[in-house]
Design a protein around this motif. Structure first.
Motif, short mmCIF file in Angstrom:
data_model
loop_
_atom_site.label_atom_id
_atom_site.label_comp_id
_atom_site.label_asym_id
_atom_site.label_seq_id
_atom_site.Cartn_x
_atom_site.Cartn_y
_atom_site.Cartn_z
N SER A 161 -18.12 -26.76 -28.67
CA SER A 161 -19.34 -25.98 -28.90
C SER A 161 -20.55 -26.65 -28.27
O SER A 161 -21.40 -25.99 -27.65
N ALA A 162 -20.63 -27.99 -28.40
CA ALA A 162 -21.75 -28.72 -27.80
C ALA A 162 -21.71 -28.60 -26.27
O ALA A 162 -22.75 -28.43 -25.62
N PHE A 163 -20.52 -28.68 -25.70
CA PHE A 163 -20.36 -28.53 -24.25
C PHE A 163 -20.80 -27.15 -23.79
O PHE A 163 -21.53 -27.02 -22.80
N LEU A 164 -20.37 -26.11 -24.49
CA LEU A 164 -20.72 -24.74 -24.10
C LEU A 164 -22.23 -24.50 -24.23
O LEU A 164 -22.83 -23.84 -23.38
N ASP A 165 -22.83 -25.05 -25.27
CA ASP A 165 -24.28 -24.92 -25.44
C ASP A 165 -25.02 -25.56 -24.26
O ASP A 165 -26.00 -25.02 -23.75
N ALA A 166 -24.53 -26.73 -23.84
CA ALA A 166 -25.17 -27.43 -22.72
C ALA A 166 -24.99 -26.66 -21.42
O ALA A 166 -25.90 -26.58 -20.60
N GLN A 167 -23.81 -26.08 -21.22
CA GLN A 167 -23.56 -25.29 -20.02
C GLN A 167 -24.49 -24.08 -19.96
O GLN A 167 -24.99 -23.72 -18.89
N ALA A 168 -24.72 -23.47 -21.10
CA ALA A 168 -25.60 -22.29 -21.14
C ALA A 168 -27.05 -22.68 -20.92
O ALA A 168 -27.78 -22.02 -20.16
N ALA A 169 -27.49 -23.78 -21.54
CA ALA A 169 -28.90 -24.16 -21.49
C ALA A 169 -29.28 -24.88 -20.21
O ALA A 169 -30.34 -24.63 -19.64
N GLU A 170 -28.41 -25.78 -19.74
CA GLU A 170 -28.77 -26.63 -18.61
C GLU A 170 -28.23 -26.12 -17.27
O GLU A 170 -28.90 -26.22 -16.25
N ALA A 171 -27.01 -25.60 -17.29
CA ALA A 171 -26.40 -25.15 -16.03
C ALA A 171 -26.59 -23.66 -15.79
O ALA A 171 -26.27 -23.16 -14.71
N GLY A 172 -27.07 -22.93 -16.80
CA GLY A 172 -27.27 -21.50 -16.64
C GLY A 172 -25.98 -20.74 -16.43
O GLY A 172 -25.95 -19.73 -15.72
N ALA A 173 -24.89 -21.22 -17.05
CA ALA A 173 -23.59 -20.59 -16.87
C ALA A 173 -23.60 -19.16 -17.40
O ALA A 173 -24.23 -18.87 -18.43
N ALA A 174 -22.91 -18.27 -16.70
CA ALA A 174 -22.84 -16.87 -17.10
C ALA A 174 -21.99 -16.74 -18.37
O ALA A 174 -21.16 -17.59 -18.68
N ARG A 175 -22.20 -15.64 -19.08
CA ARG A 175 -21.49 -15.42 -20.35
C ARG A 175 -19.98 -15.42 -20.14
O ARG A 175 -19.24 -16.03 -20.93
N ASN A 176 -19.50 -14.75 -19.09
CA ASN A 176 -18.07 -14.71 -18.85
C ASN A 176 -17.50 -16.09 -18.55
O ASN A 176 -16.38 -16.42 -18.94
N THR A 177 -18.28 -16.92 -17.85
CA THR A 177 -17.85 -18.29 -17.57
C THR A 177 -17.74 -19.08 -18.86
O THR A 177 -16.76 -19.83 -19.07
N LEU A 178 -18.71 -18.93 -19.74
CA LEU A 178 -18.68 -19.64 -21.02
C LEU A 178 -17.50 -19.20 -21.87
O LEU A 178 -16.84 -20.03 -22.51
N LEU A 179 -17.22 -17.91 -21.87
CA LEU A 179 -16.07 -17.41 -22.64
C LEU A 179 -14.77 -18.00 -22.10
O LEU A 179 -13.88 -18.39 -22.87
#
Length: 216
Positions: free
Chosen positions: A9-27
């Motif tokens: 969860s911490a990794f996914l939060d960082a990917q969303a906030a810092e790397a701007g990862a798309a929703r499908n990528t995060l899923l």
């Protein structure tokens, strides 16, 4: 196991906030890392102690399960991103995936439509729909997709403000928030003008008003 889920969860939060990862990528990252966590858990192991040998064993397991090369390559990519994040966060002192080679992706030649097929598709779009409004919207979407090569997700999030004034160029925001400029031909511009005229006459907040573009 709960420790694994907290770390993921911490990794996914960082990917969303810092790397701007798309929703499908995060899923996809979440699914792949949870699958690895479950595989480790069945062996009494955890992500915190992940080793290179364990990653290789897991990928061999995925291969034995019949997963495609593309899926295995994607899972290794998720693992690499996670182990690099764990190293940066100080959770571990090494990166077990840093020199790990993956299965690679099978190279396929993209299939394309010929000119007659494209013209037939665009021609059919102008008559597809239960009402004149539906047909105008569908033609606009198809003309824009053909003219710009944008993704469907980019099309439906296209700001209306950027479509006004009969622009010869559209600014499209893609993955990671990156913007690019694409030209519009006469047919796409005409279809967009027709659709905007219909949309602008719809009550604000209605389903019709929101179609095609999500922001005014």
């Amino acid at each position: 196991m709960s420790g694994d889920h907290t770390a993921i969860s911490a990794f996914l939060d960082a990917q969303a906030a810092e790397a701007g990862a798309a929703r499908n990528t995060l899923l996809a990252y979440g699914r792949d890392l949870r699958d690895l966590s479950d595989w480790l858990g069945r062996r009494g192991l955890a992500l915190a102690g992940l080793t290179r040998d364990q990653i290789e064993d897991y990928l061999s397991f995925c291969d034995a399960q019949g997963l495609s090369r593309a899926t295995r390559a994607r899972r290794l990519s998720a693992i690499r991103q996670f182990t690099r994040f764990a190293l940066d966060e100080g959770w571990r002192e090494d990166d077990p995936a840093i020199r790990l080679s993956g299965p690679g992706r099978a190279k396929r030649v993209p299939r394309t439509l010929d000119r007659d097929q494209i013209e037939a598709l665009l021609g059919a779009s102008s008559g597809l729909g239960r009402s004149p409004v539906d047909r105008a919207r569908n033609l606009c979407m198809m003309e824009l997709l053909y003219a710009t090569g944008m993704r469907v997700s980019e099309l439906v999030s296209l700001p209306v403000a950027g479509c006004r004034g009969d622009p010869a160029v559209l600014v499209i925001r893609g993955k990671g928030g990156k913007e690019r400029m694409v030209p519009l031909g006469p047919a796409a511009r005409a279809a967009m003008r027709d659709w905007l005229a219909i949309r602008d006459n719809a009550p604000q907040g209605s389903a019709l008003y929101r179609l095609l573009a999500g922001r005014g």
